[in-house]
Enzyme design. Structure first.
Site, mmCIF file in Angstrom:
data_model
loop_
_atom_site.group_PDB
_atom_site.id
_atom_site.type_symbol
_atom_site.label_atom_id
_atom_site.label_comp_id
_atom_site.label_asym_id
_atom_site.label_seq_id
_atom_site.Cartn_x
_atom_site.Cartn_y
_atom_site.Cartn_z
ATOM 1 N N SER A 1 0.836 -1.207 0.000
ATOM 2 C CA SER A 1 0.000 0.000 0.000
ATOM 3 C C SER A 1 0.869 1.255 0.000
ATOM 4 C CB SER A 1 -0.949 0.012 1.203
ATOM 5 O OG SER A 1 -0.238 -0.100 2.418
ATOM 6 N N ASN B 1 -2.742 -2.046 13.175
ATOM 7 C CA ASN B 1 -4.191 -1.833 13.076
ATOM 8 C C ASN B 1 -4.634 -0.556 13.798
ATOM 9 O OD1 ASN B 1 -4.003 -4.250 11.803
ATOM 10 N ND2 ASN B 1 -5.149 -5.443 13.328
ATOM 11 N N HIS C 1 -38.583 23.531 -13.324
ATOM 12 C CA HIS C 1 -38.657 22.637 -14.504
ATOM 13 C C HIS C 1 -37.877 23.205 -15.685
ATOM 14 C CE1 HIS C 1 -42.134 20.760 -12.385
ATOM 15 N NE2 HIS C 1 -42.384 22.012 -12.060
ATOM 16 N N SER D 1 -12.014 24.741 -29.049
ATOM 17 C CA SER D 1 -12.172 23.453 -29.705
ATOM 18 C C SER D 1 -11.027 23.276 -30.689
ATOM 19 C CB SER D 1 -13.515 23.427 -30.430
ATOM 20 O OG SER D 1 -13.472 22.496 -31.502
ATOM 21 N N LYS E 1 -15.387 28.285 -30.852
ATOM 22 C CA LYS E 1 -15.876 27.738 -29.587
ATOM 23 C C LYS E 1 -15.144 28.260 -28.362
ATOM 24 C CE LYS E 1 -18.549 24.981 -28.808
ATOM 25 N NZ LYS E 1 -18.520 23.519 -28.947
ATOM 26 N N ASN F 1 -15.496 26.852 -24.467
ATOM 27 C CA ASN F 1 -16.226 25.862 -23.676
ATOM 28 C C ASN F 1 -16.013 26.043 -22.165
ATOM 29 O OD1 ASN F 1 -17.039 24.653 -26.096
ATOM 30 N ND2 ASN F 1 -15.154 23.451 -26.185
ATOM 31 N N GLU G 1 -17.848 22.026 -16.449
ATOM 32 C CA GLU G 1 -18.153 20.672 -16.934
ATOM 33 C C GLU G 1 -17.341 19.619 -16.188
ATOM 34 O OE1 GLU G 1 -19.048 20.647 -21.510
ATOM 35 O OE2 GLU G 1 -17.380 21.976 -21.092
ATOM 36 N N TYR H 1 -10.323 -5.891 12.466
ATOM 37 C CA TYR H 1 -9.564 -5.473 11.282
ATOM 38 C C TYR H 1 -9.542 -6.605 10.268
ATOM 39 C CZ TYR H 1 -5.863 -3.895 8.196
ATOM 40 O OH TYR H 1 -5.160 -3.522 7.080
ATOM 41 N N GLN I 1 -7.324 -1.951 4.034
ATOM 42 C CA GLN I 1 -6.212 -1.238 3.399
ATOM 43 C C GLN I 1 -6.682 -0.477 2.152
ATOM 44 O OE1 GLN I 1 -2.181 -2.896 3.248
ATOM 45 N NE2 GLN I 1 -2.432 -3.072 1.047
ATOM 46 N N LYS J 1 -8.020 3.615 1.632
ATOM 47 C CA LYS J 1 -7.293 4.860 1.370
ATOM 48 C C LYS J 1 -7.456 5.350 -0.060
ATOM 49 C CE LYS J 1 -4.347 3.169 4.786
ATOM 50 N NZ LYS J 1 -5.203 1.945 4.695
#
Ligand code: ARG
Length: 456
Positions: free
Chosen positions: A22, A109, A155, A276, A282, A284, A289, A316, A321, A324
Site C-alpha cells: 500500500s 491496526n 422545470h 475546440s 468555440k 467551452n 463541466e 480489522y 487497506q 485509502k
C-alpha cells in the site's frame, strides 16, 4: 525478512508483494505516522515501558526520517508494504535494538486508524476553509450585482422574477451545510484510537490519555474492537464530499446553461475555458463541466467505501487497506474543485441587460396578478383559474399579458381594475417580495449582509 516474518519460512513472492503493498498510496500519511509515533514513544518512556534515552533517540531519528521524506530521499519499496513499515525499518536500521522498542503496545491496526484520523483532521480543516472561500466568491459576485434581475426557473421553464444575487446566495446556503457536515464529521474523526492494539488493547501499562492529549484529540476511543474495525468516519467524509459535489454539479449546470448562446446571461473569463481543436469560434466552460464530471468520482468513492466495509466481520480485515484509495481520491478531487472554482466565479462577467430582457416577459408576473386578486378577497384557486384563462385568451389572440386592455382583462377577471395593468414590471415584482427568505431587494440585502458578516 519482513518485520512480521518470524513464523514464516517463505515470504516475498514478487507478485504477492506487488499485490499487497500500500506504500504507493499510503506514503502520504508519513507526517501523521511520525507524529503518532512520537507521541506514542513519549508515553512509553513516561510509563517506564522503555528507557527515556531510547525514547529521545527514537524521536530524534523520527524527525530525521521525516526530513528525509520531505526532501524526497526515502526510497519506497513494495517489499516494505506500507508507510508504517518504511518508517519503522528505517528507524531500526539506524538505531538497532533501540529502534525495535517503538512498536511496543502497538499494532499497525491501531496505528493506521490513528494515522487516517490525524490526516483527515487536517484535510477536513482545509476543505472547510476551501468551502468558505467558495462561499466568499459567490457572495462577492452577488454583492457586485445586488439589484440585477433575472428569470427564476422551475422545470427549467421561466417561473418568476428573482434577483441574480438571490440565486447565487442559494448556493451559499448549500455550501454552508456542506461545511457544517464536514465540521460535524470532524468531531467523530477527532477521537484517539491508539492503544487498541491489534484488537484487544495491550497488557502493557500504557497511558492512552497521555497520547490523546499530546495529539490534541477530544477523547480516546471507548472500545478497542470498534476502534480498529470501523471506517465510518471515512465514509462520512466521503458522503459529505459527495453531497458537496452534487451541489457543485448543480451550480456547474447553471453556469453551463447561463454561458450558452441561448441564455447569454454570463461570460466566463477566458482562463477558465478552452477552445475546440476543430471549431475556431468555440469557448467551452470546461471548469464547470469537469467539476460536474468529477462529482461522479466523489460518488464512486462513497460507494467504494460503503461496499468495502459491508459485511466485514469484526475486527480489522486486510480489505480495509483499500479504504485509502477512494478516501484520498475524494479528498483530492474536492481540493481540485475548490482550487479552481472560486477564481472562476470571481472573474466571470454578467450581462444584466440580457437577464432583464428575459425577466421582462409579463407571463412571469402571472402569479402576481393572482395574488393581487387574493388581496382583494378572491379565493386563491379561483384567482389562479381566472389568470390561467387570461393566459389562454392572450395565447389565442396572440398578445402578451401586458398588451390587453382593461376591458379584455375583465373578460376573464371581472374583478380587475386599472391597477392590474401595472403589475407587469419585473422590478416591481421583485420589490414586492420582502418577506424573510424572499427575493425582495431588502430581503436579499439582509442575506448579503448576513453572509458578509459571517464569512469575515
Ligand atoms: N497497510 C495496512 C492498512 O492500510 C496497515 C495495517 C496492516 N495490518 C495488518 N494486520 N496487516 O490497512
Amino acid at each position: 525478512m519482513a518485520l512480521w516474518g518470524g513464523r514464516f519460512s517463505e515470504t516475498g513472492r514478487a507478485e504477492l508483494t506487488e499485490f499487497s503493498e500500500s506504500i504507493s498510496f499510503d506514503k502520504r500519511l508519513y507526517k501523521h505516522d511520525i507524529m503518532g509515533s512520537k507521541a506514542h514513544v513519549t508515553m512509553l518512556a513516561a510509563q517506564g515501558i522503555i528507557p527515556a534515552a531510547t525514547a529521545d533517540a527514537i524521536k530524534a531519528k523520527l524527525d530525521e526520517i521525516k526530513a528525509m521524506i520531505d526532501r524526497g530521499e526515502m526510497e519506497f519499496k513494495a517489499e516494505l508494504e506500507d508507510i508504517h513499515m518504511h518508517i519503522e525499518s528505517t528507524l531500526i536500521d539506524a538505531l538497532g535494538n533501540e529502534g525495535a522498542r517503538l512498536h511496543s503496545a502497538r499494532s499497525r491496526n491501531d496505528q493506521v486508524a490513528l494515522d487516517i484520523r490525524l490526516y483527515l483532521r487536517d484535510e477536513l480543516d482545509c476543505l472547510i476553509a476551501g468551502i468558505r472561500e467558495f462561499q466568499r466568491a459567490l457572495v462577492g459576485l452577488a454583492a457586485e450585482h445586488p439589484e440585477v434581475i433575472m428569470p427564476g426557473f422551475t422545470h427549467l421553464q421561466h417561473a418568476q422574477v428573482v434577483l441574480f444575487a438571490h440565486h447565487l446566495l442559494a448556493y451559499v446556503e448549500m455550501l454552508d451545510r456542506d461545511a457544517e457536515r464536514l465540521a460535524d464529521c470532524r468531531k467523530r474523526v477527532n477521537v484517539m484510537p491508539l492503544g487498541s492494539g491489534a484488537l484487544a488493547g495491550s497488557t502493557l501499562p500504557i497511558n492512552r490519555e497521555m497520547v490523546c492529549e499530546q495529539l490534541n484529540f477530544s477523547r480516546v476511543t471507548r472500545n478497542s474492537m470498534d476502534a480498529v474495525a470501523d471506517r465510518d468516519f471515512a465514509i462520512e467524509t466521503a458522503s459529505a464530499l459527495a453531497i458537496f459535489g452534487m451541489h457543485v454539479s448543480r451550480l456547474s449546470e447553471d453556469i453551463i446553461l447561463w454561458s450558452s448562446q441561448e441564455f447569454g446571461f454570463i461570460e466566463l473569463a477566458d482562463a477558465f475555458c478552452t477552445g475546440s481543436s476543430l471549431m475556431p469560434q468555440k469557448k467551452n466552460p470546461d471548469v464547470a463541466e469537469l467539476s460536474r464530471g468529477k462529482t461522479a468520482r466523489l460518488y464512486g468513492s462513497l460507494t467504494s467505501l460503503l461496499t468495502l466495509c459491508k459485511g466485514l466481520p469484526l475486527t480489522y480485515n486486510r480489505d480495509l487497506q483499500e479504504d485509502k484509495i477512494p478516501l484520498f481520491d475524494a479528498i483530492d478531487t474536492a481540493h481540485a474543485i475548490l482550487k479552481v472554482y472560486p477564481p472562476m466565479i470571481a472573474t466571470m462577467s454578467i450581462n444584466p441587460e440580457r437577464m432583464r430582457e428575459m425577466a421582462s416577459d409579463p407571463a412571469l408576473m402571472a402569479t402576481d396578478v393572482a395574488e393581487k386578486l387574493v388581496e382583494i378577497g378572491v379565493p386563491f384557486r379561483t384567482a389562479h383559474h381566472r389568470v390561467g384563462s387570461l393566459v389562454k385568451y392572450c395565447r389565442e389572440n396572440n398578445k402578451a399579458l401586458d398588451e390587453v386592455t382593461l376591458e379584455e382583462m375583465q373578460i376573464t377577471i371581472p374583478e380587475a381594475t386599472a391597477e392590474f395593468l401595472t403589475l407587469f414590471d419585473p422590478g416591481e415584482s421583485v420589490a414586492k417580495r420582502e418577506i424573510t427568505g424572499g427575493t425582495g431587494y431588502k430581503a436579499v440585502r439582509s442575506q448579503l449582509d448576513y453572509w458578509i458578516n459571517t464569512l469575515k
